[in-house]
Design a protein around this motif. Structure first.
Motif, short mmCIF file in Angstrom:
data_model
loop_
_atom_site.label_atom_id
_atom_site.label_comp_id
_atom_site.label_asym_id
_atom_site.label_seq_id
_atom_site.Cartn_x
_atom_site.Cartn_y
_atom_site.Cartn_z
N PHE A 194 2.30 10.19 -9.74
CA PHE A 194 1.44 9.46 -10.68
C PHE A 194 1.76 7.97 -10.61
N ASP A 195 0.83 7.17 -11.08
CA ASP A 195 1.05 5.73 -11.22
C ASP A 195 2.12 5.50 -12.28
N PRO A 196 3.21 4.78 -11.97
CA PRO A 196 4.26 4.54 -12.97
C PRO A 196 3.75 3.86 -14.23
N LEU A 197 2.64 3.11 -14.11
CA LEU A 197 2.09 2.40 -15.27
C LEU A 197 0.99 3.19 -15.97
N ASP A 198 0.57 4.30 -15.35
CA ASP A 198 -0.50 5.10 -15.93
C ASP A 198 -0.32 6.56 -15.49
N PRO A 199 0.39 7.36 -16.27
CA PRO A 199 0.68 8.75 -15.88
C PRO A 199 -0.55 9.63 -15.69
N THR A 200 -1.72 9.17 -16.11
CA THR A 200 -2.93 9.96 -15.92
C THR A 200 -3.57 9.73 -14.54
N ALA A 201 -3.11 8.69 -13.85
CA ALA A 201 -3.68 8.35 -12.54
C ALA A 201 -2.84 8.97 -11.44
N VAL A 202 -3.41 9.92 -10.73
CA VAL A 202 -2.67 10.63 -9.67
C VAL A 202 -2.72 9.83 -8.37
N LEU A 203 -1.85 10.21 -7.45
CA LEU A 203 -1.82 9.57 -6.13
C LEU A 203 -3.10 9.89 -5.37
N ALA A 204 -3.75 8.87 -4.84
CA ALA A 204 -5.00 9.06 -4.11
C ALA A 204 -4.83 8.86 -2.61
N ASN A 205 -3.95 7.95 -2.22
CA ASN A 205 -3.84 7.65 -0.80
C ASN A 205 -2.50 6.99 -0.51
N VAL A 206 -2.02 7.18 0.73
CA VAL A 206 -0.82 6.50 1.21
C VAL A 206 -1.13 5.85 2.53
N SER A 207 -0.71 4.61 2.69
CA SER A 207 -0.93 3.91 3.95
C SER A 207 0.39 3.31 4.44
N ILE A 208 0.53 3.22 5.75
CA ILE A 208 1.74 2.65 6.37
C ILE A 208 1.27 1.64 7.42
N ASN A 209 1.63 0.36 7.24
CA ASN A 209 1.16 -0.64 8.19
C ASN A 209 2.11 -0.76 9.39
N ASN A 210 1.78 -1.66 10.30
CA ASN A 210 2.55 -1.79 11.54
C ASN A 210 3.98 -2.26 11.31
N PHE A 211 4.24 -2.85 10.16
CA PHE A 211 5.58 -3.32 9.84
C PHE A 211 6.37 -2.30 9.03
N GLY A 212 5.80 -1.09 8.90
CA GLY A 212 6.49 0.00 8.23
C GLY A 212 6.39 0.00 6.73
N LEU A 213 5.61 -0.90 6.13
CA LEU A 213 5.48 -0.95 4.67
C LEU A 213 4.63 0.22 4.18
N VAL A 214 5.18 1.01 3.27
CA VAL A 214 4.49 2.17 2.71
C VAL A 214 3.87 1.77 1.38
N THR A 215 2.56 1.94 1.28
CA THR A 215 1.84 1.56 0.06
C THR A 215 1.10 2.78 -0.49
N ALA A 216 1.33 3.05 -1.77
CA ALA A 216 0.65 4.16 -2.45
C ALA A 216 -0.50 3.61 -3.28
N THR A 217 -1.65 4.26 -3.18
CA THR A 217 -2.82 3.88 -3.97
C THR A 217 -3.16 5.03 -4.92
N PHE A 218 -3.41 4.70 -6.18
CA PHE A 218 -3.65 5.71 -7.21
C PHE A 218 -5.13 5.76 -7.59
N ALA A 219 -5.49 6.81 -8.32
CA ALA A 219 -6.89 7.04 -8.66
C ALA A 219 -7.50 5.91 -9.48
N ASN A 220 -6.68 5.18 -10.21
CA ASN A 220 -7.19 4.07 -11.03
C ASN A 220 -7.31 2.77 -10.25
N GLY A 221 -6.98 2.80 -8.95
CA GLY A 221 -7.08 1.61 -8.11
C GLY A 221 -5.80 0.82 -7.99
#
Length: 276
Positions: free
Chosen positions: A152-179
């Protein structure tokens, strides 16, 4: 003496055949690195002997080294399938209680029931901590964290994980249902002073040794470390054509040494059968 000389040649050819066979067998293994058997000649003489009148005593195995050239990158479309475009290894930590570090080029990662990203051996992929801007804050081994997907989004427990992306520099970014987005960490990567000194443990995994030197941890695309390619895996670096040619050479070498033993046996038998 010719028996023992040719016997050492047979053993050397057999070792080379085994090495080549292992390369061919793993041509389809993800992240596999081909091996090469290295041989040296045997020679012995006392200080008072003339080396011009002494033949060698055969061959010995100096070692079997792995060739860490990169393999072909194959597209899979799965975000957690990672490949390295260049040098370096992913850092993974074993499960308790030992939790040993190992290093791999096999980036076929999955998620376990605890939402941890793991490799094919069940070891947990390691991340470097980052700040809100995605900059790595520490490269110390003690500060690495397990790659765990947030639910879930740490700032909004109602927003579930929607997507995960990993760029060429290895940075892992999580995107939640609330944007909202969250930088989870940066893929930890490692390099070594002497990669040929690494100890293979199977499944394209290695452990550090005194010969390899201590792991040098950093983020992708830093120094000699390559970039991360998400949605891809690295195939083995085995060239089947080259291996088959080497296989023919090793087979001929084995046959030649066997023939030398047979010839020595014939000569010995002839001498034994001589009658005064």
């Amino acid at each position: 003496m010719s028996f023992y000389t040719s016997l050492s040649g047979l053993k050397g050819a057999q070792t080379e055949l085994s090495t080549i066979s292992n390369n061919i067998a793993n041509a389809g293994s993800i992240g596999f690195k081909r091996s090469r058997a290295i041989f040296g000649d045997l020679f012995a003489a006392s200080p008072t002997q003339s080396t011009k009148t002494i033949a060698g005593q055969g061959v010995r195995l100096n070692g079997i080294t792995q060739q860490f050239l990169g393999g072909t990158l194959e597209q899979t479309g799965k975000t957690l399938d990672l490949a390295i475009a260049g040098d370096g290894f992913f850092v993974v930590r074993g499960q308790p209680p030992r939790e040993e570090l190992s290093f791999t080029r096999n980036g076929a990662f999955n998620i376990n029931v605890n939402r941890e990203v793991i490799d094919t051996l069940g070891s947990k992929v390691q991340l470097l901590p980052v700040d809100a801007a995605g900059m790595v804050t520490s490269t110390a081994i003690a500060d690495m964290i397990d790659f765990t997907l947030p639910e879930f989004d740490p700032l909004d427990p109602t927003a579930v994980l929607a997507n995960v992306s990993i760029n060429n520099f290895g940075l892992v970014t999580a995107t939640f249902a609330n944007g909202n987005t969250q930088n989870v960490g940066s893929i930890a990567m490692s390099s070594f002073t002497n990669v040929e000194g690494l100890r293979p443990i199977g499944d394209a995994h290695w452990q550090a040794t005194g010969d390899s030197g201590n792991p040098q941890i950093n983020a992708a695309a830093t120094g000699s470390l390559g970039q991360v390619r998400s949605g891809m895996v690295e195939r083995s670096n085995v060239d089947l054509t080259e291996e088959l040619v080497s296989l023919i050479g090793a087979q001929r070498n084995f046959q030649a040494n066997a023939q030398a033993i047979e010839t020595a046996n014939t000569l010995t038998q002839t001498i034994i059968n001589l009658q005064v």
